[in-house]
Design a protein around this motif. Structure first.
Motif, short mmCIF file in Angstrom:
data_model
loop_
_atom_site.label_atom_id
_atom_site.label_comp_id
_atom_site.label_asym_id
_atom_site.label_seq_id
_atom_site.Cartn_x
_atom_site.Cartn_y
_atom_site.Cartn_z
N LEU A 71 8.95 1.57 -73.88
CA LEU A 71 8.54 2.98 -73.74
C LEU A 71 7.16 3.11 -74.38
CD1 LEU A 71 11.87 4.24 -75.28
CD2 LEU A 71 11.38 4.31 -72.85
N ASP A 72 6.18 3.51 -73.59
CA ASP A 72 4.83 3.67 -74.15
C ASP A 72 4.56 5.14 -74.38
OD1 ASP A 72 2.30 3.30 -75.04
OD2 ASP A 72 1.48 2.53 -73.16
N VAL A 124 14.98 -2.31 -77.30
CA VAL A 124 14.01 -1.25 -76.98
C VAL A 124 12.74 -1.47 -77.80
CG1 VAL A 124 13.55 1.24 -77.00
CG2 VAL A 124 15.86 0.42 -76.50
N ILE A 125 11.60 -1.39 -77.12
CA ILE A 125 10.32 -1.40 -77.83
C ILE A 125 9.60 -0.12 -77.46
CG2 ILE A 125 8.08 -2.55 -78.11
CD1 ILE A 125 9.35 -5.13 -77.21
N ALA A 156 9.64 -0.14 -83.13
CA ALA A 156 8.52 0.79 -82.89
C ALA A 156 7.22 0.04 -83.08
CB ALA A 156 8.60 1.95 -83.87
N LEU A 157 6.33 0.20 -82.11
CA LEU A 157 4.95 -0.29 -82.25
C LEU A 157 4.15 0.92 -82.68
CD1 LEU A 157 3.80 -2.36 -79.16
CD2 LEU A 157 4.03 -3.14 -81.51
N ALA A 210 10.06 -0.39 -67.84
CA ALA A 210 9.26 0.41 -68.76
C ALA A 210 9.10 1.86 -68.33
CB ALA A 210 7.88 -0.22 -68.89
N VAL A 211 8.93 2.71 -69.31
CA VAL A 211 8.49 4.09 -69.08
C VAL A 211 7.06 4.13 -69.58
CG1 VAL A 211 8.83 6.51 -69.69
CG2 VAL A 211 10.81 4.99 -69.48
#
Ligand SMILES: Nc1ncnc2c1ncn2[C@@H]1O[C@H](COP(=O)(O)OP(=O)(O)OP(=O)(O)O)[C@@H](O)[C@H]1O
Ligand SMILES: [Mg+2]
Lengths: 301, 259
Positions: A155-156, A184-185, A36-37, A81-82
């Motif tokens: 995923l943003d 996954v990020i 997770a960012l 990416a999403v």
């Protein structure tokens, strides 16, 4: 030989004119990690993600994805990416949008069916994108991202604008998918999301990584609360408060005092019985305060 | 990953018939585009060009005045169709679609090529529909001119595909066609598609000769009229195509550099 990293950021800086959105980030993410960012608005999450996806170039430093330049990794379908918003055309149907993605990646028709199923939108394939709800559109973005069967999925803020059950369903789909070993990020504002879904949490604030640890460490960080009280002559009490067990930090602002602590009941009892404190309140620490606690810890340590 | 995925880049930078097919389907779904590009030109012909007097009035080189108007309307249609084909990029940029496409192997050049092919397909349909409607409602042309005028109207409309792309990258609006509609109408007047230019005064006629539609009209009608300077007209078409292409490339570069 060292293990090939999924993502390697090395001293990455991104400037937009006078604004420094990313200010010297170095980060290595191993294959299979769910990271997770985490950071408040404007922390530089999207700017970082954009560079990993090759949508923008770093002003300084280097970005490698599976040992390759980001553009190349994207073109090969190693990373997808999403995104936070946009990226869909209203007058395509759900099915056509995914088919077009398959055509572009040169993947067979069966793959379209597979990802529609996986994202849970097979039943609305003939619906126009413009007629889909926000949650359905997000699932469509997810289906498109799955299409090249990427090693790394980014995923943003994928659940912005979704209701609670939509959020839950979306994350279940992601979690199900991550079982297959995909890296996954995801960027998020929500501590709970980071806590519930990530193995590792990277805190970003003002373009810098201020902490990097496991989800359990994050939880501990956020578990504290803040006691605020009006206390004339607070400076004299500062040392005594700081010495109490479970107190993380003490701030004195004129006649008021703010104590960040794990055991706030004990602090409150002390303030009310042993000092002249009044107007006392206890508030849960929000993300912003957790960041402040964290950075001030670094300074005092 | 447990499964090994074979990873390779698509041929032609992602330019494919599959993409053209899906894009075409999407374009046809948009009623406004269809009416604008395929229905309007023949309707204009029926309203203004197919009267009894136009049908009976003969031209020196064969055919009737209705046929002359029809060719102008075919040029007009091809122009509307190719411009709107190119201008599709405006909507796609506004929707963030161009950005999404950058998360695929599609190369920018291949994307532009797809847009040009689409514009030319719609342009061909527009010309064909206009000619067929004309043929059934009294327009007469020498046999060879049907083919030659149609082909020339279509090929020359490449100018407007470039124009559409340029405008699509220049104008941020979702309603780019609402802006381009009137602009194209003015250009069509200057190009003599609605009324012969010399009927609008000599000063206007002189200026009009330098506008982008003028040359295209001259060339498309040449098989019928054998009038005017073909070389100057061709020069006009080439120069305008170059101007619009350079403009489109310039905006396109800025567009990809931004984000
Ligand atoms: N294209 C741009 N031009 C100028 N400034 C930008 C641009 N993109 C981002 N910024 C600035 O860079 C900083 C970081 O923005 P970024 O979008 O990366 O933050 P974020 O962590 O994704 O925030 P949010 O949680 O709101 O999505 C902000 O101050 C933002 O205003
Ligand atoms: Mg963001």
């Amino acid at each position: 030989m060292t293990e090939r990293m999924a993502v390697e950021l090395d001293g990455v800086v991104k400037r937009f004119g006078a604004v420094t959105a990313v200010d010297g980030v170095s980060l290595a993410i191993r294959p299979g990690e769910v990271v997770a960012l985490l950071g408040p608005n404007g922390a530089g999450k999207t700017s970082t993600v954009d560079m990993v996806l090759g949508l923008s170039e770093p002003s300084q430093g280097s970005v490698r994805v599976y040992g390759r330049a980001p553009r190349e990794a994207v073109a090969l379908g190693l990373v997808s990416a999403v995104m936070q918003s946009g990226g869909l055309l209203k007058d395509y149907t759900v099915g056509e949008t995914v088919r077009l993605t398959a055509v572009l990646f040169g993947r067979p028709r069966e793959r379209v069916e597979a990802v529609l199923e996986r994202a849970g939108i097979a039943d609305i394939r003939d619906r126009l994108v413009g007629k889909c709800s926000g949650g359905q559109q997000q699932r469509l973005r997810f289906a498109m991202a799955l299409l090249p069967d990427p090693e790394l999925l980014i995923l943003d803020e994928p659940t912005t604008g979704m209701d609670v059950s939509g959020r839950h369903d979306f994350w279940s789909a992601i979690r199900e998918d991550a079982r297959s070993g995909r890296t996954v990020i995801f960027a998020t504002h929500y501590l709970e999301e980071a806590d519930a879904y990530a193995d590792r949490v990277v805190f970003v604030r003002r373009g810098r990584v201020v902490a990097d640890g496991t989800a359990a460490e994050v939880k501990a960080l956020a578990s504290g609360r803040t006691v605020r009280a009006t206390l004339p002559g607070a400076v004299e009490q500062e040392a005594a408060l700081r010495a109490m067990a479970g107190v993380d930090s003490v701030e004195v602002r004129g006649d008021s005092v703010l104590v960040h602590a794990k055991d706030t009941d004990e602090v409150a009892r002390y303030l009310l019985t042993r000092t002249a404190a009044r107007d006392l309140e206890i508030v849960a620490r929000n993300l912003e305060q957790a960041f402040i606690a964290l950075t001030s810890d670094e300074v005092t340590a | 990953m447990t499964t090994v995925v074979e990873r390779s880049l698509p041929r032609w930078g992602g330019f494919s018939l599959g993409m053209i097919g899906l894009e075409l389907r999407r374009m046809v779904r948009n009623r406004r585009t269809v009416v604008f590009t395929v229905v309007m030109p023949p309707v204009f012909y029926l309203l203004f060009g197919s009267s009894a007097s136009y049908r009976s009035e003969r031209l020196d080189g064969g055919g009737n005045v209705a046929g002359y108007v029809l060719v102008s309307m075919a040029v007009y249609g091809a122009m509307l169709a190719t411009t709107s084909g190119g201008a599709m990029v405006s909507v796609e940029r506004a929707a963030g679609w161009s950005r999404q496409l950058r998360l695929t192997p599609l190369l920018p050049g291949a994307y532009i090529a797809v847009k040009l092919v689409l514009a030319m397909i719609v342009g061909a349909v527009s010309v064909l529909v206009a000619l067929v409607v004309g043929a059934f409602t009294g327009a007469e042309l020498p046999a060879a001119a049907w083919v030659e005028c149609g082909l020339l109207a279509w090929v020359c409309a490449l100018v407007f595909a470039a124009f559409g792309l340029f405008m699509g990258y220049l104008l941020p609006s979702e309603n780019v066609l609402q802006i381009l509609g009137p602009v194209l109408a003015v250009l069509s007047f200057a190009g003599g598609l609605f009324v012969p230019v010399d009927q609008l005064g000599s000063t206007f006629a002189r200026i009009a000769a330098f506008t982008p539609v003028y040359g295209v009209g001259q060339i498309a009608r040449y098989p019928l009229t054998h009038e005017g300077n073909l070389w100057l007209a061709a020069l006009s078409v080439v120069v305008w195509t170059a101007v619009f292409s350079v403009g489109a490339m310039w905006r396109f570069r800025r567009d990809t550099a931004r984000v």
